[in-house]
Structures are given as structure tokens and as C-alpha cells.
Design an enzyme around this catalytic site. Structure first.
Site, PDB file in Angstrom:
ATOM      1  N   GLY A  28       0.808  -1.219   0.000  1.00  0.00           N
ATOM      2  CA  GLY A  28       0.000   0.000   0.000  1.00  0.00           C
ATOM      3  C   GLY A  28       0.840   1.266   0.000  1.00  0.00           C
ATOM      4  N   HIS A  34       4.127   1.613  -8.222  1.00  0.00           N
ATOM      5  CA  HIS A  34       3.140   0.526  -8.095  1.00  0.00           C
ATOM      6  C   HIS A  34       2.193   0.532  -9.304  1.00  0.00           C
ATOM      7  CE1 HIS A  34       3.880   1.295  -3.613  1.00  0.00           C
ATOM      8  NE2 HIS A  34       4.191   0.026  -3.742  1.00  0.00           N
ATOM      9  N   LYS A 146      13.041  -2.472  -8.358  1.00  0.00           N
ATOM     10  CA  LYS A 146      13.455  -1.684  -7.188  1.00  0.00           C
ATOM     11  C   LYS A 146      13.932  -2.594  -6.047  1.00  0.00           C
ATOM     12  CE  LYS A 146      13.140   1.760  -4.020  1.00  0.00           C
ATOM     13  NZ  LYS A 146      12.810   1.071  -2.806  1.00  0.00           N
ATOM     14  N   ASP A 147      13.220  -3.737  -5.882  1.00  0.00           N
ATOM     15  CA  ASP A 147      13.587  -4.704  -4.844  1.00  0.00           C
ATOM     16  C   ASP A 147      14.239  -5.912  -5.530  1.00  0.00           C
ATOM     17  OD1 ASP A 147      12.192  -3.625  -2.204  1.00  0.00           O
ATOM     18  OD2 ASP A 147      10.851  -3.250  -3.876  1.00  0.00           O
ATOM     19  N   GLN A 150      14.642  -9.279  -3.776  1.00  0.00           N
ATOM     20  CA  GLN A 150      13.322  -9.897  -3.637  1.00  0.00           C
ATOM     21  C   GLN A 150      12.930 -10.597  -4.937  1.00  0.00           C
ATOM     22  OE1 GLN A 150       9.813  -8.012  -1.600  1.00  0.00           O
ATOM     23  NE2 GLN A 150       9.301  -7.352  -3.646  1.00  0.00           N
TER      24      GLN A 150
END
Ligand code: AMP
Length: 278
Positions: A28, A34, A146-147, A150
Site C-alpha cells: 500500500g 506501483h 526496485k527490490d 526480492q
């Protein structure tokens, strides 16, 4: 847009269709980054599900779980405008009905770089991603570069698992940046005006390493550019498997960085090409 706040509501909204489902997991406090992932999901699926869930398992004690921005009403407006089909915004008991237990291990890569600074973070991240994939059974998922660490771990997760008998396709979206180069992040809203100027030196440092003729020169250029008020946690150059590159490395490498600006922790990364001058 259907807003599903429980597992039951979500199952109800998904069961009626046989279409290709795209999924974008988030915590969020949505920004353009996003929304760019959501557009990519829409281009690659018939029905797009976005989740908003601040996952307690991926925060350690002393991190910003309690103060992580939660702005559901404005997020819902953004998702409506973006034409998202389903928002899944569960509570903690919906995701962890039997208690908050780690079910996935991130292995060796999970304890390096981000994982070294945030012990348990990636086990918690993979646990929730795996649970969300089990619930939603997406055909395609979109994550942000960006990650980067991950992304690598999610790649490894989906290489060994199927969900609803299906393999998951992973799309990686590029990092969206502000005009200054600062990578968009939900945490940027914590930054004061003067901290923002310090934070802007992070991307400038990454870009200053472009066209270096050795790994050492790349690291040196980045270190010289980053504002000394940014407290560096790590700055490394890694290969496609997230192994640090050696001094003779030539080719494409990923520069990864994490630092604290004031009390805000920021990460970024940038692909650079290292080529010894002829
Ligand atoms: P978060 O809400 O921070 O967990 O992020 C949700 C997804 O958005 C993750 O896949 C992130 O990598 C991605 N993301 C975060 N920041 C950006 C950005 N600036 N550009 C593109 N994607 C991003």
C-alpha cells in the site's frame, strides 16, 4: 472494483472466472511505481488482483511496521482510477489464521545484503508471497526491479512451486524514479526536505558508476558521489546470481545499495556495464 477484505470475499470474487489472472502484491501507500506494475499486469492478464497487506513477518523488532504508512482510502481511489478489478486487503488473521509462522526459507541469499541487515526479512517476505500465490493462484505476477534481491528470491520460489497446478510467470517492472532520480518508495514520505536532498545522492551515486572500467572504479565512483550524511549499510556490485563480482569482472553487473537517511532506510539498484578500456 471489488474490495475483498477477507479470504471468503476474495474467493467469491475469483471463483466466477476462468480468465488469466494477473497479480501485483504491495504493502500500500501506492505511488506511480506501483501503478506502473499494475499497467504491466493489465497488459498481460484479463483480470488483475492487487493486494495491500503490511506483512508483520517481514519486519524485525525496531523496524517501521507500526508506523508504515496505511492510507487505504486514497489507495482505493488510485486503484479504481487505474481500472483494477479486485483489491485484496486482508487483515493479519486472514493471512495467518494459525499464528504468524514462517513457512518459507530464503536460504543463503536470504542472509546476504538486505537479508544481513534485516534478519528474517526474506523468510517473512517469501512466506506471505507464497500464501498470497496459494490463495490467488495467479497466472502472471508483476514485481518491481526496485527490490532486486526480492525479485531473485521470488524467481527461485516460483521455479520450484506450482499454484493451483499452474506455473507462475514473473514479469519484472523497471524502477520508476522522480525527476531527481530518487527511486519512488512509500518510505520517501518520511523524508524531510533536507533529507530528500541527501536521498537524491543515492541514485546519483549509482548513475556515476556507469561506464566504469573496473568493479573497483565503479564502487569508488559511487562512494565518492553519495552524500556523507547518507549512512551507508552496503554498496556492492553483484552478478546475475547475486554473487559479488571479482576485481577482473567485465560485463553487466548490478550495483545494489542500502542506506539510512535520518531514520528512513532506503534501497536502490542500477545495472551498469563494466568494460576495460582497449
Ligand atoms: P511495496 O509496496 O514497497 O512492497 O512494493 C510493492 C511492489 O512495488 C514491489 O514489487 C516493489 O518492487 C514495487 N516497487 C516499489 N517501488 C517501485 C518503483 N519505484 N518502481 C517500480 N516498482 C516499485
Amino acid at each position: 472494483m471489488i474490495v475483498a477484505r477477507t479470504l471468503e470475499e476474495l474467493t467469491h470474487s475469483l471463483s466466477k472466472n476462468e480468465r488469466r489472472v494477473g497479480f501485483v502484491p504491495t504493502m500500500g501507500a501506492l505511488h506511480e511505481g506501483h501503478l506502473s506494475l499494475i499497467s504491466m499486469a493489465q497488459a498481460n492478464a484479463d483480470l488483475v488482483v492487487v493486494s495491500i497487506f503490511v506483512n508483520p513477518l517481514q519486519f524485525s523488532a525496531g523496524e517501521d511496521f507500526d508506523k508504515y504508512p496505511r492510507v487505504l482510502e486514497s489507495d482505493i481511489e488510485k486503484l479504481e482510477t487505474a481500472g483494477v478489478d479486485v483489491l485484496f486487503a486482508p487483515g493479519v488473521p486472514d493471512i495467518y489464521p494459525n499464528g504468524q509462522e514462517v513457512s518459507e526459507q530464503a536460504g543463503e541469499l536470504g542472509s546476504k545484503f538486505e537479508g544481513q541487515m534485516r534478519p528474517g526479512h526474506f523468510d517473512g517476505m517469501l512466506t506471505v508471497v507464497n500464501k498470497l500465490f496459494e490463495i490467488i493462484q495467479p497466472d502472471v505476477v508483476v514485481f518491481g526491479q526496485k527490490d532486486a534481491q526480492q525479485v531473485e528470491l521470488v524467481k527461485r520460489l516460483i521455479a520450484k512451486k506450482t499454484y493451483g497446478g499452474k506455473n507462475v510467470e514473473l514479469i519484472v517492472g523497471p524502477t520508476l524514479r522522480e525527476a531527481s532520480g530518487l527511486a519512488m518508495s512509500s518510505r520517501n514520505r518520511y523524508l524531510s526536505a533536507s533529507e530528500k536532498i541527501v536521498a537524491e545522492s543515492i541514485s546519483q551515486a549509482l548513475f556515476s558508476a556507469d561506464h566504469s572500467n573496473s568493479a573497483q572504479a565503479a564502487i569508488a565512483a559511487a562512494r565518492a558521489t553519495i552524500n556523507p550524511e547518507a549512512r551507508l549499510e552496503y554498496l556492492e556490485l553483484v552478478d546475475e546470481h547475486f554473487e559479488p563480482v571479482g576485481p577482473d569482472f567485465q560485463g553487466d553487473a548490478l550495483m545494489i545499495v542500502a542506506c539510512k537517511v535520518g531514520s528512513t532506510r532506503l534501497i536502490d539498484n542500477h545495472r551498469i556495464h563494466i568494460e576495460r578500456e582497449a
